[in-house]
Design a protein around this motif. Structure first.
Motif, PDB file in Angstrom:
ATOM      1  N   GLN A   2       0.833  -1.197   0.000  1.00 58.25           N
ATOM      2  CA  GLN A   2       0.000   0.000   0.000  1.00 58.25           C
ATOM      3  C   GLN A   2       0.875   1.257   0.000  1.00 58.25           C
ATOM      4  N   SER A   3       0.313   2.352  -0.488  1.00 56.49           N
ATOM      5  CA  SER A   3       1.056   3.614  -0.533  1.00 56.49           C
ATOM      6  C   SER A   3       0.652   4.519   0.628  1.00 56.49           C
ATOM      7  N   PHE A   4       1.636   5.169   1.227  1.00 57.51           N
ATOM      8  CA  PHE A   4       1.453   6.021   2.402  1.00 57.51           C
ATOM      9  C   PHE A   4       2.153   7.347   2.114  1.00 57.51           C
ATOM     10  N   GLY A   5       1.400   8.441   2.127  1.00 53.10           N
ATOM     11  CA  GLY A   5       1.979   9.739   1.808  1.00 53.10           C
ATOM     12  C   GLY A   5       1.937  10.696   2.981  1.00 53.10           C
ATOM     13  N   ILE A   6       3.015  11.445   3.163  1.00 47.28           N
ATOM     14  CA  ILE A   6       3.092  12.465   4.213  1.00 47.28           C
ATOM     15  C   ILE A   6       3.141  13.830   3.546  1.00 47.28           C
ATOM     16  N   ILE A   7       2.229  14.694   3.948  1.00 44.89           N
ATOM     17  CA  ILE A   7       2.103  16.019   3.344  1.00 44.89           C
ATOM     18  C   ILE A   7       2.637  17.075   4.303  1.00 44.89           C
ATOM     19  N   SER A   8       3.539  17.929   3.815  1.00 47.14           N
ATOM     20  CA  SER A   8       4.034  19.055   4.613  1.00 47.14           C
ATOM     21  C   SER A   8       4.210  20.244   3.683  1.00 47.14           C
ATOM     22  N   LEU A   9       4.378  21.423   4.253  1.00 51.22           N
ATOM     23  CA  LEU A   9       4.456  22.624   3.413  1.00 51.22           C
ATOM     24  C   LEU A   9       5.783  22.767   2.691  1.00 51.22           C
ATOM     25  N   ASP A  10       6.815  22.095   3.190  1.00 51.66           N
ATOM     26  CA  ASP A  10       8.075  22.035   2.441  1.00 51.66           C
ATOM     27  C   ASP A  10       8.740  20.704   2.758  1.00 51.66           C
ATOM     28  N   ASN A  11       9.650  20.292   1.928  1.00 51.58           N
ATOM     29  CA  ASN A  11      10.213  18.948   2.043  1.00 51.58           C
ATOM     30  C   ASN A  11      11.334  18.822   3.064  1.00 51.58           C
ATOM     31  N   GLU A  12      11.580  19.875   3.823  1.00 54.33           N
ATOM     32  CA  GLU A  12      12.532  19.802   4.933  1.00 54.33           C
ATOM     33  C   GLU A  12      11.810  19.833   6.278  1.00 54.33           C
ATOM     34  N   SER A  13      10.529  20.106   6.274  1.00 58.32           N
ATOM     35  CA  SER A  13       9.760  20.194   7.512  1.00 58.32           C
ATOM     36  C   SER A  13       9.742  18.854   8.246  1.00 58.32           C
ATOM     37  N   GLU A  14       9.988  18.876   9.541  1.00 59.11           N
ATOM     38  CA  GLU A  14       9.982  17.678  10.399  1.00 59.11           C
ATOM     39  C   GLU A  14      10.810  16.550   9.783  1.00 59.11           C
ATOM     40  N   LYS A  15      11.952  16.890   9.256  1.00 59.84           N
ATOM     41  CA  LYS A  15      12.776  15.921   8.526  1.00 59.84           C
ATOM     42  C   LYS A  15      13.108  14.682   9.356  1.00 59.84           C
ATOM     43  N   ASN A  16      13.548  14.871  10.602  1.00 60.69           N
ATOM     44  CA  ASN A  16      13.929  13.717  11.425  1.00 60.69           C
ATOM     45  C   ASN A  16      12.734  12.803  11.692  1.00 60.69           C
ATOM     46  N   TYR A  17      11.592  13.418  11.957  1.00 57.22           N
ATOM     47  CA  TYR A  17      10.382  12.637  12.236  1.00 57.22           C
ATOM     48  C   TYR A  17       9.956  11.833  11.006  1.00 57.22           C
ATOM     49  N   ILE A  18       9.919  12.478   9.863  1.00 57.43           N
ATOM     50  CA  ILE A  18       9.470  11.794   8.643  1.00 57.43           C
ATOM     51  C   ILE A  18      10.497  10.761   8.185  1.00 57.43           C
ATOM     52  N   ASP A  19      11.767  11.061   8.323  1.00 64.12           N
ATOM     53  CA  ASP A  19      12.798  10.063   8.001  1.00 64.12           C
ATOM     54  C   ASP A  19      12.665   8.845   8.910  1.00 64.12           C
ATOM     55  N   GLY A  20      12.332   9.086  10.174  1.00 62.46           N
ATOM     56  CA  GLY A  20      12.155   7.970  11.109  1.00 62.46           C
ATOM     57  C   GLY A  20      10.980   7.094  10.719  1.00 62.46           C
ATOM     58  N   ILE A  21       9.871   7.707  10.333  1.00 59.78           N
ATOM     59  CA  ILE A  21       8.713   6.932   9.868  1.00 59.78           C
ATOM     60  C   ILE A  21       9.100   6.107   8.642  1.00 59.78           C
ATOM     61  N   ALA A  22       9.842   6.742   7.733  1.00 56.74           N
ATOM     62  CA  ALA A  22      10.215   6.076   6.470  1.00 56.74           C
ATOM     63  C   ALA A  22      11.000   4.792   6.728  1.00 56.74           C
ATOM     64  N   LYS A  23      11.859   4.776   7.733  1.00 62.34           N
ATOM     65  CA  LYS A  23      12.700   3.605   7.990  1.00 62.34           C
ATOM     66  C   LYS A  23      11.903   2.386   8.457  1.00 62.34           C
ATOM     67  N   PHE A  24      10.688   2.623   8.964  1.00 62.96           N
ATOM     68  CA  PHE A  24       9.866   1.508   9.430  1.00 62.96           C
ATOM     69  C   PHE A  24       8.723   1.179   8.468  1.00 62.96           C
ATOM     70  N   ALA A  25       8.573   1.964   7.419  1.00 63.78           N
ATOM     71  CA  ALA A  25       7.416   1.802   6.529  1.00 63.78           C
ATOM     72  C   ALA A  25       7.334   0.403   5.920  1.00 63.78           C
ATOM     73  N   HIS A  26       8.470  -0.146   5.505  1.00 61.57           N
ATOM     74  CA  HIS A  26       8.445  -1.458   4.840  1.00 61.57           C
ATOM     75  C   HIS A  26       7.989  -2.568   5.790  1.00 61.57           C
TER      76      HIS A  26
END
Length: 366
Positions: A2-26
């Protein structure tokens, strides 16, 4: 997958948080994407954004279809920005093709107007009234001496003012760059300043609450609630935010420091402990369900609670896009829990899709 998208106003916003989510997505069988509202092409349901490569741990620029699960982490600075991006996101929120983890909450004033009708929550809500003219503020000050002005839209304590009447003069306090700024105005100058303030941004007035600890530091209680993998509300953390002495704000962006809830709570008297705990329990057991009944499905809520010097408990703010820094600073061991939580709830939505949908065509703008 399945596809999971995270929306933010710029692609650096909450970088550590979103990178952390990405590492567990698979691990949850999700392909993760991140993008901004400006990247979305509603006509053909395509996005040019970033796809996370779980093998290389690199974000790759790609064009892809709009993900099935969407996590909105946009933070609007004002009403103009909220309306601009709502025109893009609202059609997605109204579509049965997509499932948002949460559908947001309205502004502070609308929240107050809706929540004040609930008998269990009403006693915890400070009186709030939109400021439509300077005369209303000056008249209110003649009876109450000290008030709080808060922007209807806004976060992190930006644009908050405390006004106190001192004889025929008025002291105005605000915080800028973690420093307390104080100006003194005559009534005529205050009138002019207020007219300029409300001409640019909608503001609400509240009575000033003395929310200070025994050392005269402003403080509040931040509670974070999230839905777990079975769709049930769970308290992820409780913490105290303590501001600088004589400041008017306690949040971290204004220079506040985090402390554990237990370290503060154990200093209270036995009688006060019972009252505070019963009040907090009533708030966290009532507010999430009430908000979803009045508005739309949510995934997480940050509730800021104040305890005044008389021991009264107040709901200061309720936020559907809460931050986590105060909890990560105090309990770094729960970092992984925060990364996994959106993914776990996303899996729950897929298994029970109606739990992550709205029933109305009218959706929330922020």
């Amino acid at each position: 997958m399945q596809s999971f998208g995270i929306i933010s106003l710029d692609n650096e916003s909450e970088k550590n948080y979103i990178d952390g989510i990405a590492k567990f997505a698979h691990k949850y069988d999700f392909q993760l994407y991140r993008f901004t509202p400006d990247d979305i092409e509603l006509e053909n349901e395509k996005i040019t954004g970033f796809k996370f490569n779980s093998k290389t741990s690199i974000w790759e620029e790609k064009t892809f279809t709009i993900p099935t699960i969407l996590y909105d982490r946009t933070f609007y600075r004002d009403e103009i920005e909220a309306k601009k991006y709502s025109r893009i996101l609202n059609p997605l929120k109204a579509s049965s093709k997509f499932h948002f983890l949460g559908y947001g909450l309205p502004n502070k004033l609308k929240m107050y107007e809706m929540l004040k009708h609930n008998e269990r929550i009403r006693p915890y809500l400070p009186y709030s009234k939109q400021v439509n003219d300077a005369g209303f503020v000056i008249d209110y000050l003649s009876n109450h001496q000290k008030i709080l002005l808060k922007p209807v839209f806004g976060s992190q304590g930006r644009g908050i003012f405390v006004i106190q009447k001192q004889g025929h003069l008025y002291d105005i306090q605000t915080v800028k760059s973690q420093s307390l700024i104080i100006k003194t105005f005559t009534e005529k100058r205050l009138n002019q300043w207020l007219q300029m303030l409300i001409a640019n941004y909608p503001y609400l007035l509240q009575p000033y609450l003395s929310l200070k600890d025994e050392k005269e530091h402003p403080f509040d209680i931040r509670i974070l609630l999230q839905k777990n993998e079975t769709g049930k509300w769970s308290v992820r953390g409780k913490a105290i935010r303590v501001g600088q002495k004589n400041s008017i704000l306690s949040n971290l962006a204004a220079g506040g420091i985090p402390k554990t809830f237990d370290s503060w709570f154990k200093k209270q008297t036995a009688e006060k402990k019972v009252f505070i705990q019963e009040s907090i329990n009533e708030i966290i057991n009532t507010v999430p369900t009430l908000l979803e009944t009045i508005f739309h499905p949510l995934f997480e809520i940050g509730i800021d609670i104040g305890v005044d010097q008389k021991g009264a408990v107040w709901i200061l703010e309720t936020n559907s896009k809460p931050g986590r820094n105060v909890f990560l600073t105090l309990q770094p061991e729960i970092t992984e829990t925060f990364f996994r939580a959106p993914l776990a709830y996303g899996k729950y939505i897929i298994s029970s899709p109606k739990k992550g949908m709205v029933n109305d065509e009218q959706v929330l703008s922020n």
